[in-house]
Design an enzyme around this catalytic site. Structure first.
Site, PDB file in Angstrom:
ATOM      1  N   PHE A  66       0.863  -1.193   0.000  1.00 33.41           N
ATOM      2  CA  PHE A  66       0.000   0.000   0.000  1.00 33.41           C
ATOM      3  C   PHE A  66       0.889   1.230   0.000  1.00 33.41           C
ATOM      4  O   PHE A  66       1.616   1.483   0.954  1.00 33.41           O
ATOM      5  CB  PHE A  66      -0.959   0.052   1.194  1.00 33.41           C
ATOM      6  CG  PHE A  66      -1.880   1.235   1.074  1.00 33.41           C
ATOM      7  CD1 PHE A  66      -3.015   1.174   0.275  1.00 33.41           C
ATOM      8  CD2 PHE A  66      -1.576   2.442   1.694  1.00 33.41           C
ATOM      9  CE1 PHE A  66      -3.835   2.275   0.101  1.00 33.41           C
ATOM     10  CE2 PHE A  66      -2.403   3.559   1.520  1.00 33.41           C
ATOM     11  CZ  PHE A  66      -3.535   3.467   0.729  1.00 33.41           C
ATOM     12  N   ASP A  76       9.134   2.942   2.239  1.00 35.64           N
ATOM     13  CA  ASP A  76       7.921   3.712   2.523  1.00 35.64           C
ATOM     14  C   ASP A  76       7.672   3.614   4.034  1.00 35.64           C
ATOM     15  O   ASP A  76       7.142   2.618   4.525  1.00 35.64           O
ATOM     16  CB  ASP A  76       6.740   3.155   1.731  1.00 35.64           C
ATOM     17  CG  ASP A  76       5.458   3.946   1.979  1.00 35.64           C
ATOM     18  OD1 ASP A  76       5.400   4.697   2.976  1.00 35.64           O
ATOM     19  OD2 ASP A  76       4.506   3.804   1.189  1.00 35.64           O
ATOM     20  N   LYS A 102       2.194  11.236   7.114  1.00 36.60           N
ATOM     21  CA  LYS A 102       1.351  10.998   8.283  1.00 36.60           C
ATOM     22  C   LYS A 102       1.806  11.739   9.550  1.00 36.60           C
ATOM     23  O   LYS A 102       1.539  12.923   9.668  1.00 36.60           O
ATOM     24  CB  LYS A 102       1.206   9.491   8.500  1.00 36.60           C
ATOM     25  CG  LYS A 102       0.402   8.860   7.354  1.00 36.60           C
ATOM     26  CD  LYS A 102      -0.237   7.544   7.687  1.00 36.60           C
ATOM     27  CE  LYS A 102      -1.255   7.184   6.606  1.00 36.60           C
ATOM     28  NZ  LYS A 102      -0.965   5.968   5.871  1.00 36.60           N
TER      29      LYS A 102
HETATM   30  C1  LIG Z   1      -1.124   6.047   4.325  1.00 31.36           C
HETATM   31  C2  LIG Z   1      -0.019   5.487   3.514  1.00 31.36           C
HETATM   32  C3  LIG Z   1       0.315   6.044   2.264  1.00 31.36           C
HETATM   33  C4  LIG Z   1      -0.484   7.149   1.608  1.00 31.36           C
HETATM   34  O1  LIG Z   1      -0.531   8.312   2.343  1.00 31.36           O
HETATM   35  P1  LIG Z   1      -1.684   9.397   2.028  1.00 31.36           P
HETATM   36  O2  LIG Z   1      -1.334  10.557   2.901  1.00 31.36           O
HETATM   37  O3  LIG Z   1      -2.982   8.760   2.391  1.00 31.36           O
HETATM   38  O4  LIG Z   1      -1.591   9.703   0.584  1.00 31.36           O
HETATM   39  C5  LIG Z   1       1.399   5.510   1.594  1.00 31.36           C
HETATM   40  N1  LIG Z   1       2.115   4.500   2.117  1.00 31.36           N
HETATM   41  C6  LIG Z   1       1.816   3.939   3.308  1.00 31.36           C
HETATM   42  C7  LIG Z   1       2.652   2.820   3.833  1.00 31.36           C
HETATM   43  C8  LIG Z   1       0.734   4.408   4.039  1.00 31.36           C
HETATM   44  O5  LIG Z   1       0.406   3.832   5.192  1.00 31.36           O
END
Ligand SMILES: *Cc1c(COP(=O)(O)O)cnc(C)c1O
Length: 409
Positions: free
Chosen positions: A151, A236, A265
């Site tokens: 994700f 990520d 985040k």
């Molecule tokens: C939440 C998340 C994203 C995307 O972030 P947004 O601010 O919602 O675009 C990307 N990678 C990971 C691992 C995430 O948990």
């Protein structure tokens, strides 16, 4: 109403607000039927005055808890000075925040954006630029390896390399240049690398996929494979970063410093969207004016908030507290006597409880938790995610554990 349960949130004011959302908004989420109007620390309140513990933390964007006083103060103070300059001009917080991020991550450069997905897109562009300029991959041939169940966000490019059918369905055609391999499979990584491979984009723990953890040493070996083949390791850390897993960055559990670290985040302190790619001069140094940008990226208000969020993280020892509270929470979860649980896994305060399929999906458990004043969300059908703000106290953990035990028993 069962004895001991509260006024159901979906009466009166709450129900009206839910109906408005249902009527006037696109149904791209399936929220629990609770309306939140106020928050403080780990606690949130609905219009009827019921109190809940937030154990989702906005998918880990609320590591500092709701309305951390220092972060809110930074927001207010900055709002009284200047909020947005655009990058057409300098502002007095942009440079200091970039320096702070680099020093924390032991890196040389940073590129600020807003949402997580934008930062992932930025990392992809950075890797491709490096691939063409430095590794000398032939034009438009660059490949990035990604993992099944990944994700990384919701843009068309990113969902294009998702393995989740629903994320892709009806949204094609997609950007080429990505190759999917199984997660936690080093041989697959080695086999997938070609002379045109420029990057390996990976989550140190797959949060959205159900808190899936690779074997110890996976990232370390993956980093070696990447280095040997001149492939950028792109981590990520949007969900796992800033203390969520008991280290500043989750990659530290494996002693790995990725070439590019993608964060978002919690960088915004639960107040504003702030994201970034942090890396070396060899990669981020390749950008020239006009190559990439964002109107709100690096805006003054976000910088002020992110500075405060990082200061609070360090000064209030949130990383260590996550490790301590997380270890305690996990130990107590494992002591709960229940035959409904298949596995409990996680690191720090990113914890997944997987429900055995014969006992149904995780959703009804989350609904039951809500009746007992705990807000948690299922991820991928079978897993309840417990990811409270890192400021949670031992007493608050005990309060939650008592109720979780009731629901799992
Ligand atoms: C939440 C998340 C994203 C995307 O972030 P947004 O601010 O919602 O675009 C990307 N990678 C990971 C691992 C995430 O948990």
């Amino acid at each position: 109403m069962t004895p001991g349960s509260k006024t159901t949130a979906t009466t009166g004011q709450s129900q009206k607000l839910i109906d408005l959302a249902e009527t006037w908004s696109a149904h791209n989420y399936h929220p629990l039927p609770v309306v939140l109007t106020r928050g403080e620390g780990v606690w949130v309140y609905d219009p009827e005055g019921n109190r809940y513990m937030d154990m989702l933390s906005a998918y880990s964007a609320l590591n500092h808890g709701h309305r951390h006083p220092r972060i809110v103060q930074a927001l207010k103070d900055q709002a009284d000075r200047i909020t947005l300059t655009s990058r057409a001009f300098h502002n007095d917080l942009f440079g200091p925040l970039c320096e702070k991020l680099c020093r924390l991550a032991a890196k040389e450069m940073t590129l600020l954006m807003n949402s997580g997905a934008e930062a992932v897109e930025t990392a992809i562009k950075t890797a491709r630029k490096w691939g063409y300029r430095v590794k000398k991959v032939p034009g438009d041939k660059a490949e990035i390896i990604v993992c099944e169940n990944n994700f990384h966000g919701r843009t068309t490019t990113i969902v294009g390399f998702s393995s989740e059918e629903q994320y892709r369905e009806d949204f094609g055609p997609f950007t080429p240049g990505f190759r999917l391999i199984p997660y936690d499979d080093l041989q697959a990584l080695e086999r997938a690398i070609t002379p045109n491979t420029i990057g390996f984009l990976v989550e140190p723990i797959q949060g959205e996929a159900g808190i899936l953890m690779p074997k110890d040493g996976y990232l370390k070996k993956a980093a070696e494979i990447c280095r040997k083949n001149r492939v950028l390791l792109i981590a990520d850390e949007i969900q796992t970063g800033f203390g969520r897993t008991g280290k500043l960055f989750c990659c530290e559990h494996d002693g790995v410093v990725p070439d590019l670290i993608v964060v978002g985040k919690a960088l915004g302190g639960g107040v504003l969207p702030v994201s970034a790619v942090i890396g070396g001069r060899d990669t981020l140094g390749l950008f020239r004016p006009g190559d990439h940008g964002s109107t709100f990226g690096g805006n003054t208000l976000s910088c002020a908030v992110a500075m405060a969020a990082l200061d609070v993280l360090v000064e209030e020892r949130l990383v260590d507290r996550s490790a301590e509270t997380g270890a305690y929470f996990m130990k107590r979860l494992r002591e709960i006597r229940t035959d409904r649980v298949k596995e409990i896994r996680g690191r720090g305060l990113l914890i997944g409880v997987e429900i055995k399929e014969e006992h149904g999906t995780a959703r009804p458990y989350c609904e039951k938790l809500m009746e007992l004043s705990i807000l948690a969300k299922e991820t991928h059908h079978q897993v309840i995610r417990f990811a409270p703000p890192l400021v949670m106290t031992r007493e608050e953990a005990d309060w939650a554990l008592e109720r979780i035990a009731q629901v799992l028993a």
